[in-house]
Write an enzyme that holds these catalytic residues in place. Structure first.
Site, short mmCIF file in Angstrom:
data_model
loop_
_atom_site.label_atom_id
_atom_site.label_comp_id
_atom_site.label_asym_id
_atom_site.label_seq_id
_atom_site.Cartn_x
_atom_site.Cartn_y
_atom_site.Cartn_z
N GLY A 132 -15.85 22.95 2.29
CA GLY A 132 -16.43 24.30 2.19
C GLY A 132 -16.69 24.75 0.77
N ALA A 171 -17.30 28.64 -0.51
CA ALA A 171 -16.27 29.22 -1.38
C ALA A 171 -16.88 29.70 -2.69
CB ALA A 171 -15.16 28.20 -1.64
N ASP A 228 -17.57 27.95 8.49
CA ASP A 228 -17.08 27.76 7.11
C ASP A 228 -17.00 29.10 6.38
OD1 ASP A 228 -17.31 25.13 7.80
OD2 ASP A 228 -18.40 24.52 6.00
C1 MEV Z 1 -18.92 21.85 8.68
O1 MEV Z 1 -17.76 22.24 7.97
C2 MEV Z 1 -18.73 22.05 10.16
C3 MEV Z 1 -19.87 21.61 11.04
O2 MEV Z 1 -19.45 21.87 12.39
C4 MEV Z 1 -21.14 22.34 10.75
C5 MEV Z 1 -21.09 23.82 11.14
O3 MEV Z 1 -20.25 24.21 11.94
O4 MEV Z 1 -21.94 24.55 10.65
C6 MEV Z 1 -20.13 20.12 10.92
#
Ligand code: MEV
Length: 314
Positions: free
Chosen positions: A100, A104, A145
Site C-alpha cells: 500500500g 500511504a 487499501d
Molecule cells: C491490492 O492490495 C488488493 C487487490 O485486491 C486490489 C484491490 O482490492 O483493489 C489485489
C-alpha cells in the site's frame, strides 16, 4: 515544519476476490510508514519525492502525476489556493510490493496539506480523495487499501459497503517477507479480469471460495484462533495461485515459512511479486525469519496484531 504520516497495510485474506464484491480483511502496519513534511517556500507549492526521483512544481501548469492529482483534489475539496510550501514525501514502505505504498504516500501528503492550511476534513472525505488517486495507480481498485490506511484500523471490507472495523481477540504475530521483485497491482488485477471474462463459470467459484474463507477468517480473528486463521491463509494462497497471481518467488517463500513451522502463509496484496505474509507464534520468529531469508527474502518485517481494546475472549 509540519509533518503527517500514514501506515503500510497488509491484506490478511481476500485480495483480488474483493474487487468482485467478496469480503476481504486488511490490517494496518503502523511500524512501517510514509511521511510528508511541509516547509515554507515563498515561490509556491513544490512536492519533492526523493524515493521517486521527482520534484513537482505545482504552479499554474497542470502536472500529470498522481501526487499532483491528489494535491489538486485536496485543494479543490477545501476550496484553497496552492499554499506556499515545499512538501517532501518519504516512505519506509517498499514500492510496488503489495504493502500500500501508493495509498500511504497519498494519505500522508493529503494530511500535511490539510494541516498546513488548517482545514480539518472527515476521514470519510479523505478516504474518497485517496481512492480517486488509487484509481490512477490501480485501474479498478476495490478501495480496501485506502480504507485500511486512512482509518488505520483492522477492517472487514466489502466493496461499496459501510466500513466494518474488526475486533481482534488475541495477539497474532506475522512476518512479512519481501521477494524483492516489484509488481504492479494494476497488471495483476487486469489479468484476473481477463481470466474472469474468458471463463466466468470457472473463475466465479474460486472467488466465492475466497469469500467463504474470509468469513471464517473473521471468526478466527474475533475468537483468537490462530490455528484456524493459518489454515485459511494456506487455502487462500492455493486459490490465488489458481487466479495466476502468485509467482515462483512467492511460492518459494510461502513453502519455506510453512516448512519452518509457520501456522499459515500466503501472498499478500496484488501478487506476482511483492510480499508474502506468514502467521507464527512469537517464539518462531527467528526460525521462520531465517528460513525466509535463506529462501530469498530480501527483507523481513514483523507485524504484531494487537488484541482490540474492546474485544472479549470467547
Ligand atoms: C491490492 O492490495 C488488493 C487487490 O485486491 C486490489 C484491490 O482490492 O483493489 C489485489
Amino acid at each position: 515544519m509540519i509533518s503527517a504520516s500514514a501506515p503500510a497495510k497488509i491484506i490478511l485474506l481476500g485480495e483480488h476476490a474483493v474487487v468482485y464484491g467478496q469480503p476481504a480483511i486488511a490490517v494496518p502496519v503502523s511500524s512501517l510508514r510514509a511521511t510528508a513534511t511541509a516547509l515554507h517556500n515563498e515561490h509556491g507549492l513544490q512536492i519533492v519525492a526523493p524515493d521517486l526521483n521527482q520534484i513537482l512544481d505545482l504552479g499554474q501548469s497542470e502536472v500529470d502525476h498522481a501526487l499532483a492529482l491528489l494535491t489538486r483534489l485536496v485543494l479543490n475539496k477545501i476550496n484553497h489556493a496552492p499554499p506556499r510550501l515545499t512538501i517532501t514525501v518519504a516512505s519506509q514502505i517498499p514500492l510496488a510490493s503489495g504493502l500500500g505504498s501508493g495509498a500511504a504516500v497519498s494519505t500522508a501528503l493529503a494530511r500535511v496539506l490539510l494541516a498546513a492550511t488548517a482545514q480539518p476534513i472527515e476521514l470519510e472525505t479523505l478516504n474518497s480523495l485517496v481512492y480517486e488517486v488509487e484509481k490512477v495507480h490501480h485501474g479498478t481498485p476495490s478501495g480496501i487499501d485506502n480504507t485500511v490506511i486512512v482509518y488505520e484500523q483492522p477492517v472487514y471490507f466489502v466493496r461499496e459497503q459501510p466500513i466494518e472495523r474488526l475486533r481482534i481477540a488475541g495477539d497474532f504475530t506475522l512476518l512479512i517477507g519481501d521477494t524483492g521483485k516489484t509488481a504492479l497491482t494494476k497488471i495483476a488485477v487486469g489479468d484476473v479480469r481477463a481470466l474472469y471474462n474468458e471463463d466466468p463459470a470457472k473463475i466465479q467459484p474460486i472467488l466465492n471460495s475466497i469469500g467463504t474463507l474470509v468469513k471464517a477468517g473473521r471468526n478466527a480473528l474475533e475468537t483468537g484462533d490462530a490455528a484456524l486463521l493459518g489454515g485459511l491463509m494456506v487455502e487462500n494462497h492455493r486459490l490465488l495461485q489458481q487466479l495466476t497471481v502468485s509467482s515462483p518467488e512467492l511460492d518459494t517463500l510461502v513453502s519455506a515459512a510453512l516448512a519452518a513451522g509457520a501456522l499459515g502463509a500466503k501472498l499478500s496484496g496484488g501478487g506476482r511479486g511483492g510480499n508474502m505474509i506468514a502467521l507464527i507464534t512469537p517464539d518462531q520468529a527467528d526460525t521462520v525469519e531465517r528460513a525466509l531469508r535463506a529462501a530469498g527474502a530480501i527483507r523481513v518485517f514483523r507485524a504484531d496484531l494487537q488484541r482490540s481494546p474492546d474485544a472479549h475472549l470467547h
